[in-house]
Design an enzyme around this catalytic site. Structure first.
Site, short mmCIF file in Angstrom:
data_model
loop_
_atom_site.label_atom_id
_atom_site.label_comp_id
_atom_site.label_asym_id
_atom_site.label_seq_id
_atom_site.Cartn_x
_atom_site.Cartn_y
_atom_site.Cartn_z
N LYS A 187 26.68 -3.23 0.84
CA LYS A 187 28.16 -3.17 0.75
C LYS A 187 28.74 -2.45 1.96
CE LYS A 187 27.55 -2.38 -4.18
NZ LYS A 187 27.68 -1.31 -5.18
N ARG B 293 11.05 3.97 3.72
CA ARG B 293 10.65 3.01 4.76
C ARG B 293 11.90 2.25 5.17
NH1 ARG B 293 5.67 -1.12 4.62
NH2 ARG B 293 4.69 0.87 5.11
N HIS C 298 4.57 5.53 11.65
CA HIS C 298 4.18 5.45 10.24
C HIS C 298 3.24 6.63 9.99
CE1 HIS C 298 3.13 4.02 6.39
NE2 HIS C 298 2.79 2.78 6.65
N ARG D 155 0.80 -1.22 0.00
CA ARG D 155 0.00 0.00 0.00
C ARG D 155 0.84 1.28 0.00
NH1 ARG D 155 -2.80 -3.94 1.67
NH2 ARG D 155 -0.80 -4.52 2.50
N THR D 156 1.77 1.37 0.96
CA THR D 156 2.48 2.65 1.12
C THR D 156 3.30 2.95 -0.12
OG1 THR D 156 2.60 2.09 3.45
CG2 THR D 156 3.90 3.97 2.72
N1 CP Z 1 -0.43 -0.09 5.79
C1 CP Z 1 0.78 -0.34 5.27
O1 CP Z 1 1.77 0.28 5.63
O2 CP Z 1 0.80 -1.30 4.32
P1 CP Z 1 2.08 -1.74 3.48
O3 CP Z 1 3.04 -2.41 4.44
O4 CP Z 1 1.57 -2.68 2.43
O5 CP Z 1 2.70 -0.51 2.91
#
Ligand code: CP
Length: 305
Positions: free
Chosen positions: A81, A102, A130, A51-52
């Site tokens: 590395k 991320r 998040h 999703r993100t």
């Molecule tokens: N909600 C969420 O962060 O989903 P993903 O891990 O698929 O990005």
């Protein structure tokens, strides 16, 4: 906002401006098709994501910006590395106008922000935060409820490692008279730092030991997945995983008010029965869709900054 690392530092005014913009984009996305033409956004994902990552990439393309990306940065970037996160960010910030990252470490986004020459957007940092998920979560709540002031919400599941729940309650704390119920098992409770934060912001936090102890008319239940992938770091007893799972099914929904929303950041792993997906109270797929509009609004605000 120079970077978007946490929901802790955003003001209510900034948040409402973002939501206003997200609403405008949602109403007429084509109007923004060239809003970031000529800009480049880099996505660096050191952890898996559906999703993100895809909603960010969709948002980038829908705004007319170009995208540079490394698929599975944990394996394919030069960190394999021995390159430090700081060096990677310094280099990539010379290639892009904004970095969406991320990473598996709690302090990664903060470290990236400290050395980047361009805005850094935290797309999930370890078990900590998040923040862009919280944007779409609160945006979704806002479209469903008359007001966010006075709301009561229940966060459920993995409250220790659930970064989405952490960012969600911090963002909600910007509104008045918020009550948060927390239901998890021993070992996965909400950390003291979050409870202290809520207290400082005037939010009432009430931990409960069973689903049945939650008020039946709570405004929203924010269910989360047990973050098994994080347990290795601190050696948590994995037998808690099964014990800690509570599945929202038809019978659980039947016991709740007709106005109680069921939210989930997704992915789910057994904590919501797909048989309830068509119940109008279940809004998790709508949350995922709102991720595009809220991330478009955030990108537009940050890249233009
Ligand atoms: N909600 C969420 O962060 O989903 P993903 O891990 O698929 O990005």
């Amino acid at each position: 906002m120079k970077h978007f690392i946490s929901t802790e530092n955003i003001t209510k005014e900034q948040l409402e401006k973002l939501f206003e913009l997200a609403n405008k984009i949602k109403a007429d996305p084509k109007k923004y098709a060239e809003a970031l033409k000529g800009k480049i956004v880099a996505t660096l994902f050191f952890e898996p994501s559906t999703r993100t990552r895809m909603s960010f990439e969709s948002a980038i393309l829908r705004l007319g910006a170009d995208l540079i990306s490394t698929e599975n940065a944990r394996e394919n970037a030069s960190s394999t590395k021995g390159e430090s996160l700081e060096d990677t960010i310094k280099v990539v910030s010379g290639y892009a106008d904004t970095i969406v990252m991320r990473h598996f470490e709690d302090d990664s986004a903060k470290r990236a922000g400290a050395v980047s020459f361009v805005p850094v957007i935290n797309a999930g940092a370890g078990g900590a935060e998040h923040p862009t998920q919280a944007l779409l979560d609160v945006f979704t709540l806002r479209t469903k409820k008359k007001s966010l002031d006075g709301l009561s919400v229940a966060i459920m599941g993995d409250l220790k490692y659930g970064r989405t729940a952490h960012s969600f309650i911090k963002l909600l704390s910007l509104y008045k008279n918020i009550t948060v119920f927390g239901y998890s098992v021993k070992g996965l409770e909400l950390g003291e730092e979050y409870i202290t934060f809520l207290k400082k912001r005037g939010v009432k936090y009430i931990p409960v030991s069973s689903f049945d102890l939650l008020p039946r008319d709570v405004d929203a239940i924010y269910q989360t997945r047990i973050q098994k992938e994080r347990f290795g770091f601190e050696g948590l007893d994995t037998t808690l995983v099964d014990f800690g799972k509570f599945c929202i099914d038809k019978s659980a929904l039947k016991s709740l008010s007709k106005d109680t929303l069921i939210m989930h950041p997704l992915p789910r792993d057994g904590e919501i029965d797909p048989a309830v997906d068509t119940d109008p109270r279940c809004v998790y797929f709508e949350q995922a869709q709102n991720g595009v509009y809220t991330r478009m609004a955030l990108l537009l605000t940050m890249v233009n900054n």
